[in-house]
Design a protein around this motif. Structure first.
Motif, PDB file in Angstrom:
ATOM      1  N   VAL A   9     -21.353 -31.397  79.851  1.00  0.00           N
ATOM      2  CA  VAL A   9     -22.342 -30.634  79.084  1.00  0.00           C
ATOM      3  C   VAL A   9     -22.122 -30.908  77.612  1.00  0.00           C
ATOM      4  O   VAL A   9     -21.021 -30.774  77.101  1.00  0.00           O
ATOM      5  CB  VAL A   9     -22.208 -29.125  79.363  1.00  0.00           C
ATOM      6  CG1 VAL A   9     -23.253 -28.360  78.569  1.00  0.00           C
ATOM      7  CG2 VAL A   9     -22.351 -28.872  80.841  1.00  0.00           C
ATOM      8  N   ARG A  10     -23.197 -31.352  76.975  1.00  0.00           N
ATOM      9  CA  ARG A  10     -23.048 -31.748  75.573  1.00  0.00           C
ATOM     10  C   ARG A  10     -23.151 -30.553  74.639  1.00  0.00           C
ATOM     11  O   ARG A  10     -23.820 -29.566  74.937  1.00  0.00           O
ATOM     12  CB  ARG A  10     -24.126 -32.774  75.218  1.00  0.00           C
ATOM     13  CG  ARG A  10     -23.810 -34.128  75.790  1.00  0.00           C
ATOM     14  CD  ARG A  10     -24.986 -35.041  75.675  1.00  0.00           C
ATOM     15  NE  ARG A  10     -26.000 -34.692  76.656  1.00  0.00           N
ATOM     16  CZ  ARG A  10     -27.153 -35.327  76.741  1.00  0.00           C
ATOM     17  NH1 ARG A  10     -27.446 -36.288  75.911  1.00  0.00           N
ATOM     18  NH2 ARG A  10     -28.029 -34.974  77.655  1.00  0.00           N
ATOM     19  N   GLN A  12     -24.381 -28.550  71.308  1.00  0.00           N
ATOM     20  CA  GLN A  12     -25.730 -28.451  70.782  1.00  0.00           C
ATOM     21  C   GLN A  12     -25.999 -29.567  69.762  1.00  0.00           C
ATOM     22  O   GLN A  12     -27.040 -30.223  69.811  1.00  0.00           O
ATOM     23  CB  GLN A  12     -25.925 -27.067  70.123  1.00  0.00           C
ATOM     24  CG  GLN A  12     -27.355 -26.763  69.718  1.00  0.00           C
ATOM     25  CD  GLN A  12     -28.292 -26.704  70.928  1.00  0.00           C
ATOM     26  OE1 GLN A  12     -27.851 -26.447  72.049  1.00  0.00           O
ATOM     27  NE2 GLN A  12     -29.571 -26.981  70.709  1.00  0.00           N
ATOM     28  N   PHE A  15     -26.505 -32.797  71.452  1.00  0.00           N
ATOM     29  CA  PHE A  15     -27.780 -32.749  72.146  1.00  0.00           C
ATOM     30  C   PHE A  15     -28.939 -32.985  71.184  1.00  0.00           C
ATOM     31  O   PHE A  15     -29.803 -33.840  71.427  1.00  0.00           O
ATOM     32  CB  PHE A  15     -27.903 -31.386  72.839  1.00  0.00           C
ATOM     33  CG  PHE A  15     -29.231 -31.165  73.474  1.00  0.00           C
ATOM     34  CD1 PHE A  15     -29.658 -31.974  74.519  1.00  0.00           C
ATOM     35  CD2 PHE A  15     -30.074 -30.148  73.031  1.00  0.00           C
ATOM     36  CE1 PHE A  15     -30.884 -31.766  75.110  1.00  0.00           C
ATOM     37  CE2 PHE A  15     -31.298 -29.943  73.615  1.00  0.00           C
ATOM     38  CZ  PHE A  15     -31.707 -30.758  74.669  1.00  0.00           C
ATOM     39  N   THR A  18     -29.021 -36.740  70.144  1.00  0.00           N
ATOM     40  CA  THR A  18     -29.636 -37.687  71.081  1.00  0.00           C
ATOM     41  C   THR A  18     -31.133 -37.460  71.171  1.00  0.00           C
ATOM     42  O   THR A  18     -31.903 -38.397  71.311  1.00  0.00           O
ATOM     43  CB  THR A  18     -29.063 -37.551  72.515  1.00  0.00           C
ATOM     44  OG1 THR A  18     -28.788 -36.190  72.762  1.00  0.00           O
ATOM     45  CG2 THR A  18     -27.839 -38.387  72.711  1.00  0.00           C
ATOM     46  N   LYS A  19     -31.512 -36.203  71.092  1.00  0.00           N
ATOM     47  CA  LYS A  19     -32.928 -35.918  71.200  1.00  0.00           C
ATOM     48  C   LYS A  19     -33.699 -36.564  70.051  1.00  0.00           C
ATOM     49  O   LYS A  19     -34.749 -37.184  70.243  1.00  0.00           O
ATOM     50  CB  LYS A  19     -33.149 -34.399  71.174  1.00  0.00           C
ATOM     51  CG  LYS A  19     -34.240 -34.001  72.122  1.00  0.00           C
ATOM     52  CD  LYS A  19     -34.381 -32.516  72.289  1.00  0.00           C
ATOM     53  CE  LYS A  19     -35.826 -32.279  72.651  1.00  0.00           C
ATOM     54  NZ  LYS A  19     -36.169 -30.910  72.871  1.00  0.00           N
TER      55      LYS A  19
END
Ligand code: HEA
Ligand code: HEA
Ligand SMILES: [Cu+2]
Lengths: 110, 627, 363, 208
Positions: A9-10, A12, A15, A18-19
């Protein structure tokens, strides 16, 4: 094979990062698409405009080749990580494809 | 044959094999069916030699003779040699790289059954109105004119079995790319794995042109397409190109795994590391690469023009260089070694002069102007039997002895093995050496008879006697197999004593999950390294003992292939008009195939786990088949 | 020139050696006994390459035999562990370089010969009188027989090719049906007879065929073309230029009428009012049209019936009565079907045979 | 791997298509298949080029007179766009946004189906002109090449639809992510082939 999926689980921040990266990449894809449409337009216009075949043939073939490179490298990510063998075999395939076509256009009709 | 067979009932064993997705069992399936096809092809060869034993013989009629040579060539290449090599690849390659199984166990099984049903379909042509009769090369003008259904059997049968082979090729490639044990870098892979890799790559890229050509053939014959119909603008040379673009790589698909088997044998039985491992690897890749650029050497007399002929002649000659590199590296491997002449090694040693003789005649044929004389004469027949029988078949026989213990847990008799060898080897040279001269004396190939006035009688008779010797050798081998299975003396991990690669560090036959713990590879010839370091087990482990995930067996591959098989009969007859049932058969067959494919994709098949406890139990009991 | 002759001596020596080895093929058909420039060139390539290959085999064999004699376990001892040698860059270089050199030796004559044998540029060269300087023959391969048309002479023959010696003869090859391949082993290599294109090459005939035991060279179809592929033979008569010209003149003349009652009856049967054989088989050499069946103008001069059977009336009659028996798959209807379903009587067969055997342009 | 494992965008791996061994294998295996397909299509192209405009004597059709560029242009645009929409679908797949992915795939399928419809219309049109499959070597080669591509489109569509239906309720997981990814690769490959078809067959055909 039993142990190959551990779930990670990355954070925040990770996350979000990458988004954002993906969104950027997607914009790149949009640009790629625009180029492809543009190249297609050129090809069709050249033919309808009726230039000499000696001029058109190499150019449309070149345009097609560029489009294919775009598809393979951008849409299909052939330059991405873990694509070494993939690229190798695709090139081998293209090589065989090339000599096959070369042979059948040159030494079938004498 | 194995311990499993004795424990289970006959029906259960059959079911087990029909549903298996275990690469080792699939290997056995390949070996048995390939072996049977080899006997059929060999029987056809014997018929050829009987017919040609004397001038003007009328043992076979002209039409039948053409069917027999066609089926001999097709059966031997597609249904015997290649599948038997696939058997060894399946049995050994995953073990050599320390993998649990191949990448796609389900597809592995599908590949086998497609090949199997394709082969059966092709051979049923004998009983259903005549076998194909246009030569294994099936040149288009003759094939289109051929009456009856023979050529359709050929096209459909080879299409089906070709798909099977393509699947097998992809499967091996992915296995080697993805499933190597930790430490097993590309440059530590055993040579047999390397040759499997390159041969699979050739399968991947060479089979599509054949498939396309076969499709054209089907369309032309059944749906009035005009690819090869000259009066409609078609061109028969297209078939020749497509066939040989496939056909030449195909001969390297056959010989490379054979080279791989011999490489293993030379190292094991000389107790010595392969000389010039790197050179051997690169030579393999080069042969594979050049293999795609030389196909037109089969077409020198077609009239492609001097430029094309000269280019292809030179390209062909170049292949002698990497092949020579291999030959000399093998010689230097045994040089300074400690050679034990066990049966596999005898074959390997006999292979060298035989194959070199065949290879150099290949180079002679590559001299285009000389080939105008040699082409389609018995010189060609001599050449390719020298490379195929002297290379591939010797490798198959050697591999059978070498890997029999690994596949079945018991050793073939050395004594009978030597008898087989001598009969086969002498017979082989007797049959084919003299054919070079028949060719030079003007004898064309594919002739069902010859007149007494041409001076070919004596040599043909000698050639036929040689074939008889080969047959005796093969029969002794069959006896050997039967006696060995009856005796069934079990052997340990490393029955030859000098195993160097991972397959010799595991039980014979290996448990169905292969290595209980994935091995860690520390270098080339990893088992040898461990042995020299005094590690009795032959390997160290890359992971602790834990649960193992295994795929479920499945009958679906069998059913998919069966559906194709049934559909082919429908395809064969549905245009005939007088056979209304044929369309129904076609539809039912396709229905079975697509239905079972659908079933496969809808039903999640996630396999099962073997627990650590079970593995420990296994290790204690020495139980190897896991049941 | 001197040098050339010396080279030839060496080749002659090798020739005898090889012929000896080959148990002497028949000179009518063996590539080992070349009777023309093309076959000779190819034979020289054969000898050259054989020498190179023998060298390769000998080198390999020496290393091979030494290795398996010196390093057997019985000598080395059960437990001896050999040194695990990795390889040697120098050796790798040697056995890469030496084969390349050997191949270069082969490559040069290969390329030269490939272009030389394909050189048909002088085919259409014309002499001052407007005729081309070289003879050209149009060859058509048909299901199990060969048609030879001489376009400039306006004549056509079948099954037996007649050519002049000591000059280049050009061939245009095409198939009327299935792919065949045109091969006269002792004169030169083969060339395919494709259905879709004309192939062209040349041959030279250095020896008169009358010197041969059988009086003709043997030609073959070398590409599988159906059940009777094995029987698709033809024969070649090479004669000197003078004799050839005479033959051409005789071919161009009207055929002489049949002599003798029996033969005349045969002619009748052969004609439109009889079995109508004539609608497929021409009996005059002076035609250029492509025949459905072989041209019969020279039948009496032939060396074989149907290309491979001994040339006598017996075989001829058998053939007419049932051609499928002798060449399965050929396109000639059997006699009965031409005769309203009735078998020919022996007498009718005799008549046909007498007529056909009388068709001749040689005296 | 557990098929019932639920993921959130946070726990969804960066490369879901190759995150499992099965995924990796499928991924490489599928690319290898594409290499083989490249050779397959090359054989078809090569044959087409060798047989272009070849037919029985007096054949009335030739590439230059037959093809209709406006239609081909429309088809090209549609297929190119569908390539982009499938990129969007994969974009959302990687973001673990199942709904958006399904929606974009839906659009892709619609575009693909339109393309196929136009192709069928085109073939039908030619056949009505009298340019039938068995007409000449040229016609056989043309229909076989373009038709094989059409069959690939059909297969790609069925694949997408099957995946969408099968997984509609399940959502994305590690078991089906590789499948979606491969289907989209396949779709791009179809587009690659089409680029050559419109260039080599149509454009170069029209200029003769
Ligand atoms: C396993 C199968 C196999 C293998 C390995 C080969 C290997 C080779 N083949 Fe062969 N070939 C066939 C199977 C095979 N072939 C078949 C089945 C046919 C006929 C098909 C048909 O028509 O039905 C055929 C036909 C065939 C032809 C067409 C003949 C004709 O129909 O006119 C030619 C022509 O060039 C040819 C050449 C070669 C060459 C150059 C090699 C080379 O790869 C050989 C290389 C090896 C060596 C040369 C020996 C070792 C080298 C050294 C010791 C180094 C030094 C050597 C030199 C410098 C010469 N082959
Ligand atoms: C892998 C390939 C392979 C193998 C192994 C062989 C093996 C043999 N081949 Fe074959 N051959 C080809 C591939 C192969 N061949 C091809 C491709 C052609 C060209 C076809 C064409 O022109 O289209 C050809 C053509 C060919 C010809 C030329 C035909 C012609 O041109 O007219 C001849 C003639 O002698 C021949 C002979 C033999 C012989 C004697 C063997 C022997 O080595 C066989 C040895 C095996 C046995 C002797 C087994 C005997 C078994 C029994 C006796 C037991 C039977 C019992 C039971 C069934 C229970 N082959
Ligand atoms: Cu070859």
């Amino acid at each position: 094979m039993a142990h190959d999926t551990h779930i990670h689980v990355r954070s925040q921040a990770e996350f979000e990062y990458t988004k954002k990266k993906r969104a950027e990449e997607m914009r790149g894809h949009l640009a790629t698409f625009a180029i492809m449409i543009f190249l297609t337009l050129i090809a069709f216009t050249m033919v309808t405009a009726g230039f000499s075949a000696y001029l058109i043939v190499p150019i449309v073939l070149l345009l097609a080749a560029i489009q294919v490179v775009l598809q393979l490298y951008y849409f299909m990510h052939m330059s991405g990580k873990g694509h070494g063998m993939v690229a190798f075999f695709m090139f081998c395939g293209m090589f065989v494809a090339f000599i096959t076509i070369l042979a059948l256009v040159t030494i079938v009709w004498w | 044959m194995s311990s499993i067979a004795q424990k289970k009932g006959f029906g259960a064993t059959i079911w087990d094999f029909m549903t298996t997705v275990d690469h080792k069992k699939i290997a056995i399936l390949y070996l048995i069916s390939g072996g049977i096809f080899f006997l059929i092809g060999g029987l056809e060869a014997m018929l050829i030699r009987v017919q040609l034993a004397k001038a003007g013989n009328d043992f076979l009629s002209a039409g039948t003779y053409n069917e027999i040579i066609t089926m001999h060539g097709t059966t031997m290449i597609f249904l015997a040699a290649m599948p038997i090599l696939l058997a060894f690849m399946n049995a050994i390659m995953p073990l050599q790289i320390g993998a649990r199984d191949v990448a796609f166990p389900f597809l592995n099984s599908l590949g086998f059954w497609l090949f199997f049903f394709g082969g059966i379909f092709l051979n049923l042509s004998w009983f259903m109105g005549g076998a194909p009769d246009a030569g294994w090369t099936n040149y288009a003008s003759l094939a289109l004119a051929s009456e009856g259904k023979g050529i359709d059997f050929y096209s459909l049968g080879l299409t089906i079995s070709g798909f099977g082979t393509l699947i097998a090729g992809i499967n091996f490639l992915v296995t080697i790319i993805n499933m190597r044990a930790p430490g097993m870098t590309y440059m530590r892979m055993p040579l047999f794995t390397w040759t499997t890799f390159v041969a699979s790559a050739l399968i991947l890229l060479a089979f599509p042109p054949l498939t396309v050509g076969l499709f054209f053939m089907v369309f032309d014959r059944m749906f009035d397409a005009n690819f090869f119909a000259v009066e409609m603008g078609g061109n028969t040379i297209i078939w020749e190109h497509l066939f040989w673009i496939f056909g030449h790589p195909e001969v390297y698909i056959l010989i490379l795994p054979a080279f791989g088997i011999f490489s293993e044998i030379f190292a094991i039985f000389s107790r010595k590391r392969l000389f010039g491992y790197t050179a051997l690897v690169f030579a393999t890749i080069l042969i594979g690469f050049y293999g795609f650029m030389v196909w037109a050497h089969h077409m020198f007399t077609v009239g492609l023009g001097p430029t094309a002929n000269a280019v292809f002649a030179l390209a062909t000659m170049i292949i002698a260089v990497p092949t020579g590199i291999k030959i000399f590296n093998w010689l230097l491997t045994i040089w300074g070694g400690n050679i034990s002449f066990s049966v596999p090694m005898i074959y390997a040693v006999a292979f060298i002069p035989s194959f070199v003789a065949g290879g150099v005649t290949g180079v002679m044929q590559a001299i285009a102007p000389l080939d105008y004389q040699l082409h389609d004469s018995y010189f060609i027949v001599a050449h390719f039997h020298y490379v195929i029988v002297g290379g591939v078949v010797l490798a198959i026989l050697a591999g059978t002895h070498l890997y029999w213990p690994k596949m079945f847990g018991t050793m073939l008799s050395e004594k009978l093995g030597k008898w087989t060898f001598w009969f086969f080897f002498i017979g082989f040279h007797l049959t084919f050496f003299i054919q070079h001269f028949l060719g030079l004396m003007g004898m064309p190939r594919r002739v069902y008879t010859f007149g007494a006035d041409q001076g070919w009688d004596l040599f043909n008779a000698i050639s036929s006697v040689g074939a008889l010797f080969m047959a005796i050798g093969v029969i002794i081998l069959l006896v050997n197999v039967v006696l060995t299975s009856i005796k069934n003396e079990r052997v340990g991990n490393d029955p030859w004593g000098d195993g160097r690669t991972l397959e010799w560090a595991i039980a014979s036959p290996p448990p169905f999950y292969n290595f209980a713990q994935t091995p860690l590879v520390r270098g080339l010839d990893s088992v040898w390294i461990e042995k020299m370091d005094g590690n009795k087990k032959g390997m160290i482990f890359a992971e602790p003992l834990g649960d193992i995930h295994m795929p479920n067996g499945s009958i679906i591959p069998f059913v998919i292939s069966l559906g194709m098989f049934i559909a082919s009969f429908g395809a064969l007859y549905f245009l005939d008009g007088d056979k209304p049932w044929a369309l129904a058969v076609l539809i039912i067959g396709l229905g079975i195939t697509f239905g079972s494919m659908l079933l496969r994709s809808l039903k999640d098949d996630l396999g099962f786990h073997i627990t650590k406890a079970e593995l420990l139990e296994d290790a204690k009991g020495g139980n190897t088949d896991g049941h | 020139m001197m040098k050339g002759i010396k080279k030839w001596r060496l080749f002659a020596l090798m020739t005898t050696l090889l012929v000896f080895l080959a148990g002497c093929g028949r000179e009518e058909i063996s590539t080992l006994i070349p009777a023309g420039k093309v076959a000779q060139d190819q034979f020289n390539l054969l000898i050259l390459s054989s020498i190179v290959m023998l060298f390769v085999i000998i080198v390999v064999s020496i290393i091979f035999v030494l290795a398996i004699v010196k390093f057997r376990r019985s000598k080395m001892g059960e437990d001896m562990i050999p040194e695990q040698v990795e390889g040697s860059a120098r050796l790798e270089f040697i056995w890469t370089a030496v084969p390349i050199v050997l191949l270069l030796i082969l490559a040069v004559p290969t390329v030269y010969s490939t272009f030389d044998l394909a050189d048909v540029t002088s085919m259409d060269v014309q002499a001052e009188d407007g005729n081309s300087t070289h003879l050209t023959v149009n060859v058509t391969g048909k299901l199990y027989w060969w048609e030879f048309e001489y376009p400039e002479q306006g004549i056509t023959t079948a099954q037996e090719l007649v050519v002049p010696t000591d000059e280049r003869v050009y061939f245009n090859l095409i198939s009327a049906d299935i792919k065949h391949s045109f091969w006269i082993p002792s004169i030169g290599g083969k060339l395919d007879v494709n259905p879709e294109n004309v192939n062209t090459f040349y041959l030279e005939f250095d020896q008169e065929s009358s010197e041969l035991e059988d009086g003709v060279f043997y030609g073959k179809c070398a590409e599988l073309c159906g059940p009777s592929h094995a029987l698709m033979d033809f024969k070649v008569k090479s004669v000197d230029r003078e004799e050839f010209d005479q033959w051409v003149t005789a071919m161009q003349a009207e055929p002489t009428p049949a002599e003798g009652a029996l033969a005349q009856q045969g002619e009748e049967l052969f004609g439109q009012d009889g079995l109508a054989c004539i609608s497929c088989h021409a009996t005059s050499g002076a035609v250029t049209a492509s025949g459905v069946g072989p041209n019969m103008a020279t039948f009496g001069d032939r060396n074989r019936v149907a290309g491979y059977l001994e040339h006598n009336e017996e075989n001829l009659k058998n053939w007419i009565a049932d051609p499928q028996e002798y060449k399965p798959g050929n396109l000639m209807p059997d006699a009965a079907s031409l005769n309203g379903g009735n078998e020919l009587t022996d007498q009718e067969l005799d008549a046909l045979a007498a007529y056909l055997m009388g068709l001749s342009v040689e005296e | 791997m557990d098929i019932n494992q639920k993921y959130t965008p946070q726990s969804w791996p960066e490369h879901p298509e190759t995150a499992t061994m099965e995924g990796k294998n499928k991924f490489i295996g599928f690319w290898l298949l594409l290499a083989a397909e490249t050779v397959t299509f090359a054989s078809l192209f090569a044959t087409y080029l060798a047989l272009k405009d070849k037919g029985p004597s007096g054949m009335e059709f030739s590439a230059a007179g037959l093809y209709e560029l406006p239609l081909v242009f429309a088809m090209t645009m549609i297929l190119l766009t569908s390539s982009l929409t499938s990129v969007y679908a994969m974009y959302h797949m990687k973001n673990h946004n199942f709904k958006a992915m399904q929606a974009w795939l839906g659009i892709t399928v619609l575009l693909g189906a339109t393309f196929l419809g136009l192709e069928i219309y085109e073939f039908n049109h030619y056949v009505h002109l009298g340019f039938g499959y068995t007409n000449s070597a040229f016609s056989s080669a043309f229909y076989t090449l373009v038709g094989t591509h059409g069959a690939h489109v059909l297969f790609g569509l069925s694949w997408f639809i099957a995946l969408m239906l099968r997984n509609a309720k399940r959502g994305l997981n590690m078991y089906n992510a590789p499948k979606f990814y491969l289907a989209s690769l396949y779709w791009h490959f179809i587009d690659v082939v089409w680029v050559f078809i419109f260039t080599v067959v149509y454009l170069m055909g029209v200029i003769g």
